[in-house]
Design a protein around this motif. Sequence first.
Motif, PDB file in Angstrom:
ATOM      1  N   UNK A  96     -65.292   6.984 -48.543  1.00 28.13           N
ATOM      2  CA  UNK A  96     -65.830   7.633 -47.343  1.00 28.13           C
ATOM      3  C   UNK A  96     -66.854   6.776 -46.610  1.00 28.13           C
ATOM      4  N   UNK A  97     -67.790   6.162 -47.345  1.00 31.00           N
ATOM      5  CA  UNK A  97     -68.809   5.330 -46.681  1.00 31.00           C
ATOM      6  C   UNK A  97     -68.167   4.135 -45.995  1.00 31.00           C
ATOM      7  N   UNK A  98     -67.204   3.512 -46.675  1.00 28.93           N
ATOM      8  CA  UNK A  98     -66.509   2.380 -46.074  1.00 28.93           C
ATOM      9  C   UNK A  98     -65.741   2.814 -44.831  1.00 28.93           C
ATOM     10  N   UNK A  99     -65.192   4.022 -44.881  1.00 29.03           N
ATOM     11  CA  UNK A  99     -64.468   4.532 -43.712  1.00 29.03           C
ATOM     12  C   UNK A  99     -65.411   4.703 -42.529  1.00 29.03           C
ATOM     13  N   UNK A 100     -66.599   5.223 -42.780  1.00 27.58           N
ATOM     14  CA  UNK A 100     -67.582   5.391 -41.706  1.00 27.58           C
ATOM     15  C   UNK A 100     -67.973   4.047 -41.102  1.00 27.58           C
ATOM     16  N   UNK A 101     -68.167   3.057 -41.955  1.00 24.92           N
ATOM     17  CA  UNK A 101     -68.522   1.727 -41.461  1.00 24.92           C
ATOM     18  C   UNK A 101     -67.377   1.132 -40.649  1.00 24.92           C
ATOM     19  N   UNK A 102     -66.158   1.377 -41.112  1.00 22.57           N
ATOM     20  CA  UNK A 102     -64.994   0.871 -40.384  1.00 22.57           C
ATOM     21  C   UNK A 102     -64.848   1.574 -39.043  1.00 22.57           C
ATOM     22  N   UNK A 103     -65.087   2.893 -39.024  1.00 22.88           N
ATOM     23  CA  UNK A 103     -65.029   3.639 -37.772  1.00 22.88           C
ATOM     24  C   UNK A 103     -66.076   3.135 -36.792  1.00 22.88           C
ATOM     25  N   UNK A 104     -67.265   2.863 -37.304  1.00 19.23           N
ATOM     26  CA  UNK A 104     -68.331   2.316 -36.455  1.00 19.23           C
ATOM     27  C   UNK A 104     -67.910   0.972 -35.874  1.00 19.23           C
ATOM     28  N   UNK A 105     -67.309   0.140 -36.720  1.00 19.11           N
ATOM     29  CA  UNK A 105     -66.870  -1.182 -36.264  1.00 19.11           C
ATOM     30  C   UNK A 105     -65.793  -1.057 -35.190  1.00 19.11           C
ATOM     31  N   UNK A 106     -64.856  -0.116 -35.382  1.00 20.01           N
ATOM     32  CA  UNK A 106     -63.811   0.112 -34.388  1.00 20.01           C
ATOM     33  C   UNK A 106     -64.422   0.512 -33.044  1.00 20.01           C
TER      34      UNK A 106
END
Length: 243
Positions: free
Chosen positions: A74-84
């Motif tokens: 989940x945390x990695x997903x949030x970071x990836x979403x932020x990057x997107x």
Amino acid sequence: MRTKELADIAGISVRTLHYYDTIGLLSPEIDRENGYRNYSDQDVSTLQQILFFRQLNFKLTQIKDILNSPKYHQTEALLEQKDIILKEQTRLNNILKLIDKTIQAERGEITMTNEEKFSGVDFSHNPYEQEAREKWGDEKVEQANQNLKKMGAKEAEREFDEIYTQLADLRHLDPESDAAQQEIGKWYDFLNKVGEYTPEMFKNLGEMYTADERFTKNIDKYGDGLAEFMKEAMTVYYEQHKK
């Protein structure tokens, strides 16, 4: 947290939460005494993730694959979403700069070469979405994309448009009629050219056509009421072909 309460704080409909449960995207505990859905704090966080992905134009089937992937965190997903979003922000800023420059050219204030009219902007369709899906192992979507490439984008678009146009012409018929079922069968066959759909998945997809207003709006461009007609026809198709 009960369904209505969660729907209110998330700004979505109760029907949407029920649909997410139906397709196995977000399935809370069921109170054995009264049959009500009870959403945990983790369910709430998962819903937030789902809605973030929806804002990034991910399809529900893609989101489900991501959430179920062993690579998902989940945390990695949030970071990836932020990057997107940051990359998309940069892309949109570049488009704005190009638009401003083009306006200046149209006003005669500057001159632009044909090459400069496209310079600095990547016009490909949401490359960051693909990047993220590859990271999380969205194999089904990747396979669908490969199948579409084999079919050819123009051919796929032509066939898609032909099926929807024909369905729009039939939308005033009974969804159980032979004509309606024959044409909705073509839609089922088309989907299975680019992915893997069981009759049950086909029915669930049809339900989404009316549960998600974005689907409804796009489908009804072919004719008012087409989304509802397709949902009903796809349900009938499921009933006639389920094992």
